[in-house]
Design an enzyme around this catalytic site. Structure first.
Site, PDB file in Angstrom:
ATOM      1  N   ASN A   1      20.028  77.678  25.319  1.00  0.00           N
ATOM      2  CA  ASN A   1      20.747  77.445  24.063  1.00  0.00           C
ATOM      3  C   ASN A   1      20.283  78.483  23.043  1.00  0.00           C
ATOM      4  O   ASN A   1      19.188  78.369  22.492  1.00  0.00           O
ATOM      5  CB  ASN A   1      20.435  76.013  23.591  1.00  0.00           C
ATOM      6  CG  ASN A   1      21.021  75.706  22.233  1.00  0.00           C
ATOM      7  OD1 ASN A   1      21.823  76.476  21.689  1.00  0.00           O
ATOM      8  ND2 ASN A   1      20.624  74.579  21.664  1.00  0.00           N
ATOM      9  N   TRP A   2      21.123  79.481  22.831  1.00  0.00           N
ATOM     10  CA  TRP A   2      20.726  80.588  21.943  1.00  0.00           C
ATOM     11  C   TRP A   2      20.766  80.178  20.473  1.00  0.00           C
ATOM     12  O   TRP A   2      20.302  80.903  19.619  1.00  0.00           O
ATOM     13  CB  TRP A   2      21.629  81.793  22.177  1.00  0.00           C
ATOM     14  CG  TRP A   2      21.538  82.388  23.555  1.00  0.00           C
ATOM     15  CD1 TRP A   2      20.766  81.950  24.602  1.00  0.00           C
ATOM     16  CD2 TRP A   2      22.251  83.539  24.052  1.00  0.00           C
ATOM     17  NE1 TRP A   2      20.958  82.748  25.698  1.00  0.00           N
ATOM     18  CE2 TRP A   2      21.859  83.732  25.394  1.00  0.00           C
ATOM     19  CE3 TRP A   2      23.185  84.425  23.486  1.00  0.00           C
ATOM     20  CZ2 TRP A   2      22.366  84.775  26.180  1.00  0.00           C
ATOM     21  CZ3 TRP A   2      23.693  85.459  24.264  1.00  0.00           C
ATOM     22  CH2 TRP A   2      23.284  85.630  25.595  1.00  0.00           C
TER      23      TRP A   2
ATOM     24  N   HIS B   1      23.366  67.722  20.198  1.00  0.00           N
ATOM     25  CA  HIS B   1      22.062  68.376  20.008  1.00  0.00           C
ATOM     26  C   HIS B   1      21.407  67.861  18.727  1.00  0.00           C
ATOM     27  O   HIS B   1      22.089  67.588  17.734  1.00  0.00           O
ATOM     28  CB  HIS B   1      22.227  69.903  19.941  1.00  0.00           C
ATOM     29  CG  HIS B   1      20.907  70.602  19.995  1.00  0.00           C
ATOM     30  ND1 HIS B   1      20.127  70.771  18.878  1.00  0.00           N
ATOM     31  CD2 HIS B   1      20.207  71.096  21.034  1.00  0.00           C
ATOM     32  CE1 HIS B   1      18.998  71.366  19.233  1.00  0.00           C
ATOM     33  NE2 HIS B   1      19.020  71.579  20.534  1.00  0.00           N
TER      34      HIS B   1
ATOM     35  N   GLU C   1      19.829  69.222  16.385  1.00  0.00           N
ATOM     36  CA  GLU C   1      20.070  69.950  15.132  1.00  0.00           C
ATOM     37  C   GLU C   1      21.411  69.552  14.524  1.00  0.00           C
ATOM     38  O   GLU C   1      21.571  69.533  13.302  1.00  0.00           O
ATOM     39  CB  GLU C   1      19.979  71.463  15.376  1.00  0.00           C
ATOM     40  CG  GLU C   1      18.526  71.895  15.515  1.00  0.00           C
ATOM     41  CD  GLU C   1      18.278  72.971  16.545  1.00  0.00           C
ATOM     42  OE1 GLU C   1      19.213  73.694  16.922  1.00  0.00           O
ATOM     43  OE2 GLU C   1      17.110  73.084  16.997  1.00  0.00           O
TER      44      GLU C   1
ATOM     45  N   GLU D   1      15.491  65.407  24.695  1.00  0.00           N
ATOM     46  CA  GLU D   1      14.877  66.384  23.799  1.00  0.00           C
ATOM     47  C   GLU D   1      14.263  65.662  22.603  1.00  0.00           C
ATOM     48  O   GLU D   1      14.950  65.418  21.600  1.00  0.00           O
ATOM     49  CB  GLU D   1      15.931  67.373  23.299  1.00  0.00           C
ATOM     50  CG  GLU D   1      16.593  68.169  24.388  1.00  0.00           C
ATOM     51  CD  GLU D   1      17.103  69.501  23.851  1.00  0.00           C
ATOM     52  OE1 GLU D   1      16.635  70.532  24.336  1.00  0.00           O
ATOM     53  OE2 GLU D   1      17.935  69.495  22.935  1.00  0.00           O
TER      54      GLU D   1
ATOM     55  N   GLY E   1      11.388  73.412  19.009  1.00  0.00           N
ATOM     56  CA  GLY E   1      11.053  74.547  18.161  1.00  0.00           C
ATOM     57  C   GLY E   1       9.694  74.435  17.481  1.00  0.00           C
ATOM     58  O   GLY E   1       9.388  75.199  16.565  1.00  0.00           O
TER      59      GLY E   1
ATOM     60  N   SER F   1      10.308  73.069  23.273  1.00  0.00           N
ATOM     61  CA  SER F   1       9.139  73.956  23.408  1.00  0.00           C
ATOM     62  C   SER F   1       8.747  74.248  24.853  1.00  0.00           C
ATOM     63  O   SER F   1       7.553  74.406  25.146  1.00  0.00           O
ATOM     64  CB  SER F   1       7.945  73.398  22.618  1.00  0.00           C
ATOM     65  OG  SER F   1       8.254  73.368  21.232  1.00  0.00           O
TER      66      SER F   1
ATOM     67  N   GLY G   1      15.485  76.604  24.069  1.00  0.00           N
ATOM     68  CA  GLY G   1      15.931  77.306  22.878  1.00  0.00           C
ATOM     69  C   GLY G   1      15.243  78.652  22.834  1.00  0.00           C
ATOM     70  O   GLY G   1      15.683  79.627  23.448  1.00  0.00           O
ATOM     71  N   GLY G   2      14.109  78.701  22.142  1.00  0.00           N
ATOM     72  CA  GLY G   2      13.378  79.953  21.930  1.00  0.00           C
ATOM     73  C   GLY G   2      13.169  80.780  23.190  1.00  0.00           C
ATOM     74  O   GLY G   2      13.418  81.997  23.191  1.00  0.00           O
TER      75      GLY G   2
END
Ligand code: PGA
Length: 261
Positions: A9-10, A96, A98, A168, A174, A214, A235-236
């Site tokens: 997931n960018w 998600h 966010e 998640e 993150g 993470s 993510g990252g």
């Protein structure tokens, strides 16, 4: 055995050039077939078509980070399932954290998006997870089950093969603080139990449940080896080709060595 799944997931990162190069690099270097491991890239909307071209002919699949709950019409800024399918998208993220917590998407809207995506023929990664406050209050599993109850209300049993559930925990996304393998295993067990009671035990043992929050090359193997963990949503680490590929390889090894859960 459940086929491992890894999603990158960018989020709102990369630009046209760096996103295209990242996708080209991954397409050139990931040699496993999609029938042994699903690897899906979720770039930002404006770069979907460029990434689609970059991964064409590879075993990587294309996903979008969100989808409208409506078919079409006067909905400024929204993107429909049909539009996504039109440009080669096969997966979408729904729910998600966010979008739930920073953009205020309620469970009811998550459920509508989920139902729309499934009815349109897309595959869905449904994200669930508790906040730190909810966890501290001892309500983590209860929150996850209530998110699932709402989301699966209108999902027919024959659609479950197109669903991956991502556990998640919000406090792990993150932050650099991943859940432990035991935490993930516990939550995944609760999720599988929910699917068993909402549908049946066969569907519960077949559905894929992945962990997100993470994940890095250093912790992926341990988490993926936990029973009931079928891969990850990153993510990252999905923005660095070497890290992403290393985690994809770990998913294949970890899931082969972990027990069915
Ligand atoms: P992270 O994000 O890997 O950067 O923690 C995971 C996610 O939001 O899916």
């Amino acid at each position: 055995m459940r086929r491992p799944f890894v999603g990158g997931n960018w989020k709102m990162n990369t630009d046209l050039e760096s996103g295209t190069v990242l996708a080209q690099t991954l397409a050139a270097q990931w040699k496993q077939n999609a029938d042994v491991c699903d690897v899906v890239l979720f770039p930002p909307f404006p770069y979907l078509q460029s990434v689609a071209r970059a991964i064409d002919g590879s075993s990587l699949a294309l996903g979008a980070q969100d989808v409208s709950s409506e078919v079409n019409g006067a909905l400024t800024g929204e993107v429909s399932a049909e539009m996504l399918i039109d440009i080669g998208v096969t997966w979408v993220l729904v729910g998600h954290s966010e979008r739930r917590h920073r953009l205020g998407e309620p469970d009811s809207l998550v459920a509508e998006k989920f139902a729309m995506a499934i009815a349109s023929g897309l595959s869905v990664v449904l994200c669930v997870g508790e906040t730190l406050l909810q966890r501290s209050a001892g309500n983590a599993h209860e929150i996850v089950v209530s998110q699932l109850s709402s989301a699966f209300e209108r999902i027919p049993s024959d659609a479950l093969e197109r669903v991956v559930i991502a556990y998640e925990p919000v406090w792990a996304i993150g932050t650099g603080v991943a859940a432990t393998a035991e935490d993930a295993q516990g939550a995944h067990g609760v999720i599988r139990e929910f699917i068993g009671s909402r549908y049946d035990s066969e569907l519960a043992s077949g559905i894929r449940i992945v962990y997100g929050g993470s994940l890095v090359p250093g912790n992926a193997k341990t988490i993926f080896a936990a029973p009931g963990v079928d891969g990850g949503l990153l993510g990252g680490a999905s923005l660095k080709a070497a890290d992403f590929l290393s985690i994809c390889s770990s998913a294949m090894i970890g899931i082969a060595t972990g027990s069915a859960g």
